[in-house]
Write a protein that holds these residues in place. Structure first.
Motif, PDB file in Angstrom:
ATOM      1  N   SER A   8      37.550  46.666  29.848  1.00  0.00           N
ATOM      2  CA  SER A   8      36.287  46.267  30.455  1.00  0.00           C
ATOM      3  C   SER A   8      35.306  47.434  30.448  1.00  0.00           C
ATOM      4  CB  SER A   8      36.496  45.792  31.897  1.00  0.00           C
ATOM      5  OG  SER A   8      35.239  45.574  32.508  1.00  0.00           O
ATOM      6  N   TYR A   9      34.271  47.322  29.627  1.00  0.00           N
ATOM      7  CA  TYR A   9      33.234  48.355  29.607  1.00  0.00           C
ATOM      8  C   TYR A   9      32.376  48.294  30.873  1.00  0.00           C
ATOM      9  CZ  TYR A   9      30.528  44.450  27.655  1.00  0.00           C
ATOM     10  OH  TYR A   9      29.935  43.234  27.435  1.00  0.00           O
ATOM     11  N   ILE A  10      32.240  47.121  31.452  1.00  0.00           N
ATOM     12  CA  ILE A  10      31.513  47.015  32.730  1.00  0.00           C
ATOM     13  C   ILE A  10      32.323  47.710  33.826  1.00  0.00           C
ATOM     14  CG2 ILE A  10      30.701  45.420  34.524  1.00  0.00           C
ATOM     15  CD1 ILE A  10      28.841  45.467  32.129  1.00  0.00           C
ATOM     16  N   VAL A  57      39.756  47.199  37.196  1.00  0.00           N
ATOM     17  CA  VAL A  57      38.445  47.116  36.546  1.00  0.00           C
ATOM     18  C   VAL A  57      38.503  47.536  35.090  1.00  0.00           C
ATOM     19  CG1 VAL A  57      37.114  47.368  38.664  1.00  0.00           C
ATOM     20  CG2 VAL A  57      37.590  49.376  37.283  1.00  0.00           C
ATOM     21  N   LEU A  58      39.548  48.248  34.702  1.00  0.00           N
ATOM     22  CA  LEU A  58      39.659  48.695  33.313  1.00  0.00           C
ATOM     23  C   LEU A  58      40.484  47.757  32.435  1.00  0.00           C
ATOM     24  CD1 LEU A  58      40.149  52.536  33.797  1.00  0.00           C
ATOM     25  CD2 LEU A  58      38.083  51.339  33.046  1.00  0.00           C
ATOM     26  N   ASP A  61      39.219  42.176  30.893  1.00  0.00           N
ATOM     27  CA  ASP A  61      37.913  42.088  30.228  1.00  0.00           C
ATOM     28  C   ASP A  61      37.025  40.992  30.816  1.00  0.00           C
ATOM     29  OD1 ASP A  61      39.039  39.772  29.182  1.00  0.00           O
ATOM     30  OD2 ASP A  61      39.019  40.460  27.108  1.00  0.00           O
ATOM     31  N   ASP A  62      37.485  40.340  31.859  1.00  0.00           N
ATOM     32  CA  ASP A  62      36.697  39.291  32.519  1.00  0.00           C
ATOM     33  C   ASP A  62      35.407  39.830  33.144  1.00  0.00           C
ATOM     34  OD1 ASP A  62      38.884  36.893  32.769  1.00  0.00           O
ATOM     35  OD2 ASP A  62      39.805  38.858  33.026  1.00  0.00           O
ATOM     36  N   PHE A  63      35.323  41.164  33.327  1.00  0.00           N
ATOM     37  CA  PHE A  63      34.144  41.763  33.944  1.00  0.00           C
ATOM     38  C   PHE A  63      33.040  42.047  32.937  1.00  0.00           C
ATOM     39  CE2 PHE A  63      37.936  43.409  36.255  1.00  0.00           C
ATOM     40  CZ  PHE A  63      37.854  42.523  37.309  1.00  0.00           C
ATOM     41  N   ASN A  64      33.346  41.955  31.643  1.00  0.00           N
ATOM     42  CA  ASN A  64      32.334  42.195  30.616  1.00  0.00           C
ATOM     43  C   ASN A  64      31.298  41.075  30.626  1.00  0.00           C
ATOM     44  OD1 ASN A  64      33.615  44.555  29.864  1.00  0.00           O
ATOM     45  ND2 ASN A  64      34.857  43.546  28.307  1.00  0.00           N
ATOM     46  N   LEU A  65      30.173  41.338  29.987  1.00  0.00           N
ATOM     47  CA  LEU A  65      29.072  40.365  29.983  1.00  0.00           C
ATOM     48  C   LEU A  65      29.473  39.071  29.280  1.00  0.00           C
ATOM     49  CD1 LEU A  65      26.085  42.724  29.158  1.00  0.00           C
ATOM     50  CD2 LEU A  65      26.792  41.855  31.399  1.00  0.00           C
ATOM     51  N   HIS A  66      29.012  37.965  29.852  1.00  0.00           N
ATOM     52  CA  HIS A  66      29.247  36.621  29.312  1.00  0.00           C
ATOM     53  C   HIS A  66      27.895  35.943  29.153  1.00  0.00           C
ATOM     54  CE1 HIS A  66      33.379  37.270  30.541  1.00  0.00           C
ATOM     55  NE2 HIS A  66      33.001  37.414  31.802  1.00  0.00           N
ATOM     56  N   TRP A 132      43.069  39.798  41.513  1.00  0.00           N
ATOM     57  CA  TRP A 132      43.724  41.105  41.676  1.00  0.00           C
ATOM     58  C   TRP A 132      42.721  42.176  42.091  1.00  0.00           C
ATOM     59  CZ3 TRP A 132      48.303  39.612  42.247  1.00  0.00           C
ATOM     60  CH2 TRP A 132      48.859  38.638  41.436  1.00  0.00           C
ATOM     61  N   LEU A 133      41.533  42.142  41.512  1.00  0.00           N
ATOM     62  CA  LEU A 133      40.513  43.121  41.909  1.00  0.00           C
ATOM     63  C   LEU A 133      40.045  42.845  43.333  1.00  0.00           C
ATOM     64  CD1 LEU A 133      38.748  45.562  41.417  1.00  0.00           C
ATOM     65  CD2 LEU A 133      37.054  44.045  40.361  1.00  0.00           C
ATOM     66  N   SER A 134      39.858  41.594  43.668  1.00  0.00           N
ATOM     67  CA  SER A 134      39.432  41.265  45.031  1.00  0.00           C
ATOM     68  C   SER A 134      40.459  41.749  46.051  1.00  0.00           C
ATOM     69  CB  SER A 134      39.206  39.758  45.171  1.00  0.00           C
ATOM     70  OG  SER A 134      38.186  39.338  44.290  1.00  0.00           O
TER      71      SER A 134
END
Length: 157
Positions: A8-10, A57-58, A61-66, A132-134
């Motif tokens: 995830s780049y974001i 967060v790393l 990849d769900d955090f990347n732009l969509h 998991w992040l939450s």
């Protein structure tokens, strides 16, 4: 809700925005700051939350732009809270760097130095729909904000 593995780049961007001011802070701690007497339960939760949040967060990849959707607002709010965190740091570094500056509020948000990044990462977890992040962020928040509450109460700030 569980997440898709991938870089995830974001997530990396959020970590950079988190780490840079904290690295600068090492040489600009507030006068009289100490980490002694921190609650061991809060410290355990904070450290566990830090590690799990960083990993989450790393590796998802769900955090990347969509493509734009109503979920995109969660990313915008996460970025907004991270921007507020950066502005809080700018204010801190320009201040006299007293303990009251370090435990200050920002735009009505108490203990902004601990609260803003936790909110930001929690919102990022909602945006990515990664439970998991939450969960990691909740652990981080209980520990990190709990420690800051403890310190601010000791100082009567």
């Amino acid at each position: 809700m569980l997440g898709h593995f991938g870089f995830s780049y974001i997530g990396l961007l959020f970590l950079i925005l988190l780490f840079i001011p904290n690295i600068l802070w090492i040489g600009k701690k507030p006068q009289g700051y100490t980490s002694q007497n921190e609650n061991s339960v809060f410290l355990f939760l904070e450290r566990t939350g830090e590690v799990l949040t960083t990993i989450c967060v790393l590796i998802f990849d769900d955090f990347n732009l969509h493509d734009w959707s109503n979920w995109s607002w969660w990313l915008i709010f996460a970025l907004l809270f991270m921007a507020m965190y950066e502005l809080w740091w700018i204010r801190y570094f320009r201040s006299q760097r007293q303990l009251s500056d370090f435990y200050s509020s920002f735009l009505g948000i108490p203990l902004a130095g601990s609260t803003l990044p936790v909110i930001s990462f929690f919102l990022l977890g909602i945006y990515g729909k990664v439970i998991w992040l939450s969960a990691a962020t909740i652990l981080l928040g209980i520990g990190h904000i709990g420690i800051h509450i403890q310190h601010s109460k000791e100082l009567n700030i």
